[in-house]
Enzyme design. Structure first.
Site, PDB file in Angstrom:
ATOM      1  CG  HIS A  69      -1.876  -1.149   1.262  1.00 52.81           C
ATOM      2  ND1 HIS A  69      -2.065  -1.949   2.355  1.00 52.81           N
ATOM      3  CD2 HIS A  69      -2.695  -1.634   0.305  1.00 52.81           C
ATOM      4  CE1 HIS A  69      -2.968  -2.885   2.079  1.00 52.81           C
ATOM      5  NE2 HIS A  69      -3.366  -2.717   0.843  1.00 52.81           N
ATOM      6  CE  LYS A 111      -1.440 -11.423 -11.555  1.00 52.62           C
ATOM      7  NZ  LYS A 111      -0.452 -10.666 -12.342  1.00 52.62           N
ATOM      8  CB  SER A 367      -3.500  -1.130 -16.525  1.00 50.98           C
ATOM      9  OG  SER A 367      -4.028  -2.336 -17.010  1.00 50.98           O
TER      10      SER A 367
HETATM   11  N1  GLU Z   1      -2.024  -9.050 -15.293  1.00 49.65           N
HETATM   12  C1  GLU Z   1      -1.079  -8.149 -15.849  1.00 49.65           C
HETATM   13  C2  GLU Z   1       0.268  -8.292 -15.144  1.00 49.65           C
HETATM   14  O1  GLU Z   1       0.591  -9.335 -14.650  1.00 49.65           O
HETATM   15  C3  GLU Z   1      -1.588  -6.720 -15.928  1.00 49.65           C
HETATM   16  C4  GLU Z   1      -1.943  -6.091 -14.612  1.00 49.65           C
HETATM   17  C5  GLU Z   1      -2.663  -4.749 -14.750  1.00 49.65           C
HETATM   18  O2  GLU Z   1      -2.820  -4.243 -15.848  1.00 49.65           O
HETATM   19  O3  GLU Z   1      -3.041  -4.233 -13.700  1.00 49.65           O
HETATM   20  O4  GLU Z   1       1.069  -7.408 -15.143  1.00 49.65           O
END
Ligand code: GLU
Length: 476
Positions: A69, A111, A367
């Site tokens: 965080h 995640k 993203s």
């Molecule tokens: N799942 C992707 C990664 O492992 C993208 C994560 C995202 O865009 O927040 O980096």
């Protein structure tokens, strides 16, 4: 791949990440308390919830882990796979923290995972599983534009993200920034152009930058440039497929490809577009014309090539097969494809391993752009595209008037073109991948070849997150 996994049933992915972290931490100046805090997973949420599938109730096991965080929101994908477990999600969440730090994306790492085989469910069932997962996250305040922002990962895509944003928005009526609660959405649902291919394109940009530098190429006996380099790609999912396309389009020779059903190899090169068409028609890449078959997809990793791109899952190159790898460069498009044992063996062999936390960061980088777009409520390029085109027209006309010469139509089109959203996204991604590469390379060079590139990347990440923790202050 499956075989490699069962072979290493006791392998802890999270412990592997911790080992790599510790290897790098000793090159940083932070006290042990700060290092412990950086390493730890701050919040682990495991949920079990019931979903009616046909006549039965199924208890779904799912996770969301917020590793750090130190910056908010937390960010990271959601994976659907039968291999999902707490250790795996923790490892992937921690990699997200380091990944964001390396590419200067101002997020903490997270995640999520749902332990299901998505191929076993209908879209309707997947929608129920996904929407319930999203509402579990809302209930516990584990999702939101300023809290934690999921994205696609292995087994998920734009469709799942659109279910998540819709569930979130309906539980938070009137929240003006609701679209920013998840990224990787379809463009019609607030997504940004260029997100789908972003990770694969980032992999290409990263390897291209490595191959630009003559001094580094000389050390491994290669010439500069992507053209003519022999490439093997393991996994033709979203990441592997797009990476393969960019390598192919830019003159690399794609000699090997693999998927669940096995691998194919042809030293003269494979046309990625034709292979994908062939797979669509026959259901398999095996028996593709002119190629040698490998029944076990993992065998493709050990074939002759310059660049090997594992773009599937973790732990595919490990203590038992690393010795047989022939590539000079390994580009980690997947998260955690190499174990620490593999790292040691490959480092001794002089192989350059470009680490996941840098190389596959294109996804989270774009993203970040999508999140910015959602918070600003305006498409990139909307304000300035026409302005740039008008300026360019004026400039070109002046030059043509002054010189009395005219450019060709193709040149005119290129010169006048104002930036569309996708142009800006690609340019932001390219710049990020190039400048982050040099941050890592500088750290790597400062150790004069005594550490591998992963360790160098970790030191870059630890330094940034460590400073952030110091400046946050530690509460009494
Ligand atoms: N799942 C992707 C990664 O492992 C993208 C994560 C995202 O865009 O927040 O980096």
């Amino acid at each position: 791949m499956e075989a490699a996994k069962t072979h290493h049933a006791h392998y802890s992915f999270f412990h592997g990440v911790e080992r790599n972290f510790d290897k790098a931490a000793k090159y940083t100046r932070f006290e042990s308390g700060i290092l412990e805090q950086i390493k730890a997973c701050n919040s682990v949420y495991r949920m079990k919830y019931p979903v009616r599938i046909g006549d039965n109730i199924e208890v779904i096991e799912a996770y969301r882990v917020q590793h750090s965080h130190h910056k908010l929101p937390c960010k990271g994908g959601i994976r659907y796979s039968m291999d999902v477990n707490q250790d795996e999600v923790m490892a992937l969440a921690s990699l997200m923290t380091y990944k964001c730090a390396i590419v200067n994306v101002p997020f903490g790492g997270a995640k999520g995972g749902i332990k299901i085989d998505p191929k076993k469910y209908t879209p309707f069932e997947l929608e129920k599983i996904t929407r319930r997962y999203a509402s579990e996250l809302v209930k516990k305040n584990f999702i939101g534009p300023g809290i934690d922002v999921p994205a696609p990962d292995y087994g998920t895509g734009a469709r799942e993200m659109s279910w998540i944003v819709d569930t979130y928005a309906s539980l938070k009526p009137g929240e003006v920034d609701a679209l920013a609660c998840v990224t990787g959405k379809p463009v019609t649902q607030g997504g940004v152009r260029g997100r789908t291919e972003a990770t694969g394109l980032g992999v290409y940009y990263g390897i291209r930058e490595l191959c630009h530098i003559a001094e580094d190429m000389k050390k491994i006996g290669l010439t500069t440039g992507i053209e003519g380099k022999k490439v093997i790609i393991q996994g033709l999912g979203n990441v592997g497929y797009h990476a393969a396309k960019y390598f192919f389009d830019n003159g690399a020779i794609v000699v090997g490809l693999s998927e669940y059903e096995g691998g194919i190899y042809n030293e003269k090169g494979l046309d990625i577009y034709k292979v994908v068409e062939f797979r669509k028609a026959t259901g398999s890449i095996l028996n593709y014309e002119g190629a040698t078959n490998f029944k076990n997809g993992a065998d493709i990793l050990e074939q002759e090539c310059d660049i090997l791109i594992p773009a599937a899952l973790e732990n595919v190159i490990n203590g038992s097969n690393a010795i047989r790898i022939k590539a000079k460069i390994i580009g980690e498009a997947a998260n955690g494809p190499l174990t620490p044992e593999a790292d040691e063996i490959l480092d001794r062999k002089g192989v350059i391993v470009v680490p996941d936390m840098y190389l596959n960061a294109g996804g989270v980088t774009v993203s970040y752009f999508e999140w910015l777009k959602n918070l600003s409520h305006v498409r990139f390029g909307r304000m300035d595209k026409r302005f740039s085109e008008n300026q360019n027209t004026f400039l070109l006309k002046s030059v043509e008037d002054l010189t009395g010469k005219r450019v060709t139509d193709i040149e005119r089109e290129q010169l006048l073109h104002g930036p569309d959203e996708v142009d800006l996204v690609y340019s932001g991604l390219e710049d990020t991948m190039i400048s982050s590469y040099h941050e890592i390379r500088d750290a790597w060079m400062s150790h004069k070849g005594t550490v591998d590139m992963r360790t160098a990347a970790f030191t870059v990440a630890i330094n940034k997150v460590g400073v952030s923790y110091e400046e946050l202050g530690i509460f009494p």
